[in-house]
Motif scaffolding. Structure first.
Motif, PDB file in Angstrom:
ATOM      1  N   GLU A  10      10.580 168.799  26.656  1.00 20.54           N
ATOM      2  CA  GLU A  10       9.486 169.406  25.890  1.00 20.54           C
ATOM      3  C   GLU A  10       9.904 170.755  25.328  1.00 20.54           C
ATOM      4  O   GLU A  10       9.640 171.073  24.163  1.00 20.54           O
ATOM      5  CB  GLU A  10       8.240 169.570  26.771  1.00 20.54           C
ATOM      6  CG  GLU A  10       7.521 168.276  27.049  1.00 20.54           C
ATOM      7  CD  GLU A  10       6.254 168.487  27.870  1.00 20.54           C
ATOM      8  OE1 GLU A  10       5.808 169.643  28.035  1.00 20.54           O
ATOM      9  OE2 GLU A  10       5.710 167.476  28.346  1.00 20.54           O
ATOM     10  N   SER A  11      10.581 171.539  26.139  1.00 17.81           N
ATOM     11  CA  SER A  11      11.054 172.850  25.696  1.00 17.81           C
ATOM     12  C   SER A  11      12.051 172.707  24.553  1.00 17.81           C
ATOM     13  O   SER A  11      12.021 173.476  23.586  1.00 17.81           O
ATOM     14  CB  SER A  11      11.696 173.584  26.875  1.00 17.81           C
ATOM     15  OG  SER A  11      12.251 174.806  26.459  1.00 17.81           O
ATOM     16  N   PHE A  12      12.915 171.731  24.661  1.00 12.65           N
ATOM     17  CA  PHE A  12      13.900 171.480  23.611  1.00 12.65           C
ATOM     18  C   PHE A  12      13.202 171.182  22.289  1.00 12.65           C
ATOM     19  O   PHE A  12      13.539 171.754  21.249  1.00 12.65           O
ATOM     20  CB  PHE A  12      14.811 170.314  24.027  1.00 12.65           C
ATOM     21  CG  PHE A  12      15.817 169.933  22.983  1.00 12.65           C
ATOM     22  CD1 PHE A  12      16.985 170.661  22.821  1.00 12.65           C
ATOM     23  CD2 PHE A  12      15.597 168.847  22.152  1.00 12.65           C
ATOM     24  CE1 PHE A  12      17.914 170.311  21.858  1.00 12.65           C
ATOM     25  CE2 PHE A  12      16.514 168.483  21.174  1.00 12.65           C
ATOM     26  CZ  PHE A  12      17.678 169.225  21.034  1.00 12.65           C
ATOM     27  N   ILE A  13      12.220 170.286  22.334  1.00 13.63           N
ATOM     28  CA  ILE A  13      11.487 169.926  21.119  1.00 13.63           C
ATOM     29  C   ILE A  13      10.737 171.133  20.567  1.00 13.63           C
ATOM     30  O   ILE A  13      10.755 171.385  19.356  1.00 13.63           O
ATOM     31  CB  ILE A  13      10.538 168.736  21.387  1.00 13.63           C
ATOM     32  CG1 ILE A  13      11.370 167.476  21.655  1.00 13.63           C
ATOM     33  CG2 ILE A  13       9.590 168.519  20.205  1.00 13.63           C
ATOM     34  CD1 ILE A  13      10.564 166.285  22.121  1.00 13.63           C
ATOM     35  N   GLU A  14      10.106 171.889  21.427  1.00 15.46           N
ATOM     36  CA  GLU A  14       9.374 173.086  20.982  1.00 15.46           C
ATOM     37  C   GLU A  14      10.314 174.085  20.312  1.00 15.46           C
ATOM     38  O   GLU A  14       9.983 174.683  19.292  1.00 15.46           O
ATOM     39  CB  GLU A  14       8.654 173.748  22.161  1.00 15.46           C
ATOM     40  CG  GLU A  14       7.419 173.020  22.622  1.00 15.46           C
ATOM     41  CD  GLU A  14       6.356 172.923  21.533  1.00 15.46           C
ATOM     42  OE1 GLU A  14       6.186 173.868  20.737  1.00 15.46           O
ATOM     43  OE2 GLU A  14       5.698 171.861  21.473  1.00 15.46           O
ATOM     44  N   THR A  19      11.969 176.644  14.976  1.00 14.55           N
ATOM     45  CA  THR A  19      12.933 177.052  13.948  1.00 14.55           C
ATOM     46  C   THR A  19      12.358 176.860  12.550  1.00 14.55           C
ATOM     47  O   THR A  19      12.850 177.450  11.589  1.00 14.55           O
ATOM     48  CB  THR A  19      14.245 176.240  14.035  1.00 14.55           C
ATOM     49  OG1 THR A  19      13.978 174.874  13.706  1.00 14.55           O
ATOM     50  CG2 THR A  19      14.889 176.353  15.400  1.00 14.55           C
ATOM     51  N   GLY A  20      11.328 176.012  12.431  1.00 11.96           N
ATOM     52  CA  GLY A  20      10.730 175.740  11.140  1.00 11.96           C
ATOM     53  C   GLY A  20      11.447 174.642  10.369  1.00 11.96           C
ATOM     54  O   GLY A  20      10.992 174.223   9.307  1.00 11.96           O
ATOM     55  N   LYS A  21      12.544 174.189  10.890  1.00  8.72           N
ATOM     56  CA  LYS A  21      13.306 173.135  10.211  1.00  8.72           C
ATOM     57  C   LYS A  21      12.591 171.788  10.330  1.00  8.72           C
ATOM     58  O   LYS A  21      12.689 170.948   9.444  1.00  8.72           O
ATOM     59  CB  LYS A  21      14.714 173.047  10.808  1.00  8.72           C
ATOM     60  CG  LYS A  21      15.608 172.054  10.107  1.00  8.72           C
ATOM     61  CD  LYS A  21      17.020 172.108  10.659  1.00  8.72           C
ATOM     62  CE  LYS A  21      17.905 171.092   9.949  1.00  8.72           C
ATOM     63  NZ  LYS A  21      19.276 171.128  10.453  1.00  8.72           N
ATOM     64  N   GLU A  26       6.994 164.147  15.971  1.00 12.26           N
ATOM     65  CA  GLU A  26       7.384 162.832  15.481  1.00 12.26           C
ATOM     66  C   GLU A  26       8.663 162.911  14.649  1.00 12.26           C
ATOM     67  O   GLU A  26       9.544 162.055  14.756  1.00 12.26           O
ATOM     68  CB  GLU A  26       6.253 162.201  14.656  1.00 12.26           C
ATOM     69  CG  GLU A  26       5.042 161.798  15.470  1.00 12.26           C
ATOM     70  CD  GLU A  26       4.111 162.958  15.819  1.00 12.26           C
ATOM     71  OE1 GLU A  26       4.274 164.084  15.274  1.00 12.26           O
ATOM     72  OE2 GLU A  26       3.233 162.752  16.660  1.00 12.26           O
ATOM     73  N   GLU A  27       8.767 163.949  13.829  1.00  7.22           N
ATOM     74  CA  GLU A  27       9.965 164.115  12.995  1.00  7.22           C
ATOM     75  C   GLU A  27      11.191 164.353  13.868  1.00  7.22           C
ATOM     76  O   GLU A  27      12.259 163.772  13.632  1.00  7.22           O
ATOM     77  CB  GLU A  27       9.775 165.271  12.010  1.00  7.22           C
ATOM     78  CG  GLU A  27      10.954 165.455  11.084  1.00  7.22           C
ATOM     79  CD  GLU A  27      10.785 166.626  10.122  1.00  7.22           C
ATOM     80  OE1 GLU A  27      11.643 166.754   9.235  1.00  7.22           O
ATOM     81  OE2 GLU A  27       9.823 167.409  10.251  1.00  7.22           O
ATOM     82  N   VAL A  28      11.056 165.189  14.867  1.00 10.65           N
ATOM     83  CA  VAL A  28      12.175 165.464  15.783  1.00 10.65           C
ATOM     84  C   VAL A  28      12.601 164.178  16.480  1.00 10.65           C
ATOM     85  O   VAL A  28      13.792 163.861  16.552  1.00 10.65           O
ATOM     86  CB  VAL A  28      11.794 166.547  16.816  1.00 10.65           C
ATOM     87  CG1 VAL A  28      12.873 166.689  17.880  1.00 10.65           C
ATOM     88  CG2 VAL A  28      11.522 167.879  16.134  1.00 10.65           C
ATOM     89  N   LEU A  29      11.620 163.420  16.973  1.00 12.35           N
ATOM     90  CA  LEU A  29      11.940 162.181  17.678  1.00 12.35           C
ATOM     91  C   LEU A  29      12.534 161.132  16.737  1.00 12.35           C
ATOM     92  O   LEU A  29      13.446 160.396  17.120  1.00 12.35           O
ATOM     93  CB  LEU A  29      10.701 161.635  18.381  1.00 12.35           C
ATOM     94  CG  LEU A  29      10.204 162.488  19.548  1.00 12.35           C
ATOM     95  CD1 LEU A  29       8.914 161.930  20.105  1.00 12.35           C
ATOM     96  CD2 LEU A  29      11.258 162.620  20.626  1.00 12.35           C
TER      97      LEU A  29
END
Length: 88
Positions: A10-14, A19-21, A26-29
């Motif tokens: 969760e921390s990684f995704i947050e 970063t705003g990228k 859902e996009e990260v996953l």
């Protein structure tokens, strides 16, 4: 589908979202899953290439006269020594 993430995940995704990228979890996953798919395909291709090389080596061995271990090692050592001299 429901998934559970560890606090570290969760921390990684947050961190990625901050970063705003990336605009959503859902996009990260989605990107992570695409990369996983690419990794799996790449690994499969690598295994296939290695198997082809092994098969080719076996084919060559079947048509090559046997060699004793000492001669084999000496040839490898000679090859490495020649490569060192070329690099100098």
């Amino acid at each position: 589908m429901s998934i559970s993430l560890t606090p570290k995940e969760e921390s990684f995704i947050e961190t990625k979202l901050q970063t705003g990228k990336y605009h959503s979890v859902e996009e990260v996953l989605e990107i992570a899953l695409k990369l996983l798919d690419e990794y799996d395909r790449s690994e499969t291709e690598w295994v296939e290439e290695v198997c082809e090389k092994i098969d080719a080596a076996i084919e060559i061995l079947e048509h090559t006269a046997p060699m004793d271990g000492e001669t084999f090692v000496n040839q490898i050592l000679d090859h490495f020594q020649q490569q060192r001299q070329v690099q100098k």
